[in-house]
Design a protein around this motif. Structure first.
Motif, short mmCIF file in Angstrom:
data_model
loop_
_atom_site.label_atom_id
_atom_site.label_comp_id
_atom_site.label_asym_id
_atom_site.label_seq_id
_atom_site.Cartn_x
_atom_site.Cartn_y
_atom_site.Cartn_z
N GLY A 1 94.65 -32.01 58.64
CA GLY A 1 93.09 -32.08 59.08
C GLY A 1 92.75 -33.56 58.75
N GLU A 2 93.33 -34.35 57.68
CA GLU A 2 92.90 -35.63 57.49
C GLU A 2 93.47 -36.74 58.81
N SER A 3 94.78 -36.45 59.12
CA SER A 3 95.46 -37.17 60.32
C SER A 3 94.69 -36.74 61.39
N LEU A 4 94.16 -35.93 61.72
CA LEU A 4 93.37 -35.45 63.06
C LEU A 4 91.87 -36.04 62.72
N LYS A 5 91.42 -36.02 61.76
CA LYS A 5 90.13 -36.62 61.36
C LYS A 5 90.16 -38.16 61.63
N GLN A 6 91.18 -38.81 61.21
CA GLN A 6 91.37 -40.22 61.35
C GLN A 6 91.49 -40.68 62.78
N MET A 7 92.30 -39.84 63.44
CA MET A 7 92.71 -40.16 64.82
C MET A 7 91.24 -39.79 65.79
N ALA A 8 90.58 -38.90 65.48
CA ALA A 8 89.11 -38.75 66.02
C ALA A 8 88.30 -40.06 65.95
N GLU A 9 88.24 -40.55 64.68
CA GLU A 9 87.22 -41.72 64.20
C GLU A 9 87.99 -42.73 65.00
N ARG A 10 89.23 -43.09 65.08
CA ARG A 10 89.66 -44.22 65.58
C ARG A 10 89.50 -44.28 67.10
N LEU A 11 89.50 -43.23 67.82
CA LEU A 11 89.16 -43.06 69.38
C LEU A 11 87.91 -42.87 69.87
N ASP A 12 86.98 -42.36 68.61
CA ASP A 12 85.61 -42.15 68.83
C ASP A 12 85.53 -41.15 70.00
N MET A 13 85.95 -39.95 69.81
CA MET A 13 85.86 -38.84 70.51
C MET A 13 85.39 -37.61 69.94
N GLN A 14 84.31 -37.07 70.41
CA GLN A 14 83.67 -35.86 69.83
C GLN A 14 84.47 -34.80 69.96
N ASP A 15 85.29 -34.58 71.07
CA ASP A 15 86.10 -33.40 70.99
C ASP A 15 87.24 -33.31 70.06
N LEU A 16 87.98 -34.32 69.92
CA LEU A 16 88.68 -34.60 68.76
C LEU A 16 88.31 -34.20 67.38
N ARG A 17 87.08 -34.75 67.12
CA ARG A 17 86.52 -34.38 65.70
C ARG A 17 86.04 -32.79 65.71
N PHE A 18 85.80 -32.15 66.73
CA PHE A 18 85.79 -30.68 66.95
C PHE A 18 87.19 -29.90 66.09
#
Length: 322
Positions: free
Chosen positions: A201-218
């Motif tokens: 979950g932490e890895s996915l969250k970091q990727m979402a913040e790095r790419l700044d994509m709302q769908d990845l945050r979901f």
């Protein structure tokens, strides 16, 4: 009638700058860095003999190096876009490339135009920095668009993997092998990090913040909540895939609806510049009668201000938030 080729030479030199930077990028890193490859870059690096830990370290360095260098003067403008584009060049290398391209542009302008040295230096610096910025911006847009398009299918692949009994880490690993770049390499890094003990979950969250994509945050939130409170992750991700696909269709529909307005705005913004270049090519002495008057420079500044304001106004009119 006297024709002047200098405005055309400026455009050709700028296009040459873009071609040179793309050529350098592909020469240094090879086809594995291209988003058109069917085999993602992580797998290609592994096939070349790189160890899993070594490849992971290289990819993580490429993915985080730009945001760590925002304190470098003039580079902060490029940092966020270079991060989204996942440019493999390091920040010092990009700055050096800007200098080399500025020198290349200066040589081209020296041989192709009769402008004064100060003007050539200023335009060369603008071309060097602007060429790299345009190149990175195009890379970032293309990469983000491809990830948005790949994400629904990738989540559905995870769902199918979970339903046949694979753990979530194995489902992510399957996505990293079956999906091409750019999402394949991103998921491969997450799978490798999970194998070395990092929380998924932490890895996915970091990727979402790095790419700044709302769908990845979901996706990151869904996985984190399931890890903490339990539940059927396959059903959660199945619903998420439908939501992401519906959002993607809505984005495409909005893009189609606003396409005409965007092209109209682009035409209204570019046409005065094209007309100016055309006038200088066809009749270089067209402005000689008014060039020395006191109102010429203020009028040019006012016109330039209106052109810049037009760009921002037209962009805000078609920038619909979904």
């Amino acid at each position: 009638m006297v024709f002047s080729a200098e405005p055309i030479i400026y455009g050709l030199v700028f296009i040459a700058v873009l071609v040179v930077v793309e050529g350098l990028y592909l020469t240094v890193f090879g086809k594995s860095i291209s988003l058109n490859s069917r085999v993602n870059r992580r797998l290609e690096l592994l096939e070349k003999g790189g160890g899993r830990e070594q490849v992971l370290e290289q990819l993580r360095k490429e993915m985080t190096q730009h945001l760590k260098s925002q304190s470098i003067p003039l580079y902060s403008v490029l940092a966020s876009k270079a991060q989204k584009a996942n440019i493999a060049f390091t920040p010092p290398q990009l700055i050096m490339i800007m200098g080399v391209l500025a020198g290349f542009a200066y040589v081209g302008l020296t041989f192709g135009t009769t402008a004064e040295a100060g003007v050539r230096i200023l335009i060369s610096v603008v071309m060097g920095v602007g060429g790299v910025y345009v190149w990175i911006n195009n890379k970032a847009k293309k990469r983000t668009s491809m990830i948005e398009e790949q994400l629904p299918d990738s989540v559905e692949l995870m769902v199918r993997s979970l339903r046949v009994g694979h753990p979530f880490s194995s489902a992510v690993g399957i996505v990293s092998k079956e999906v091409p770049d750019p999402l394949g390499t991103e998921m491969g890094v997450i799978a490798d990090e999970a194998a070395y003990g990092r929380d998924m979950g932490e890895s996915l969250k970091q990727m979402a913040e790095r790419l700044d994509m709302q769908d990845l945050r979901f996706l990151a939130v869904a996985v984190t909540i399931q890890q903490q409170s339990g539940g059927n992750l396959a059903e959660i991700l199945d619903g998420l895939a439908k939501v992401i696909r519906a959002r993607f269709r809505l984005f495409r529909r909005v893009k189609a609806i606003t396409a005409e307005a965007k092209w109209s705005g682009m035409f209204l913004s570019v046409f005065p510049l094209v007309a100016l270049v055309g006038i200088n090519v066809i009749q270089p002495n067209y402005y000689d009668d008014v060039k020395e008057t006191a109102a010429f420079i203020p009028a040019c500044i006012i016109v330039a201000g209106f052109l810049i304001a037009n760009i921002f106004v037209m962009r805000s009119l078609v920038n619909i938030k979904v």
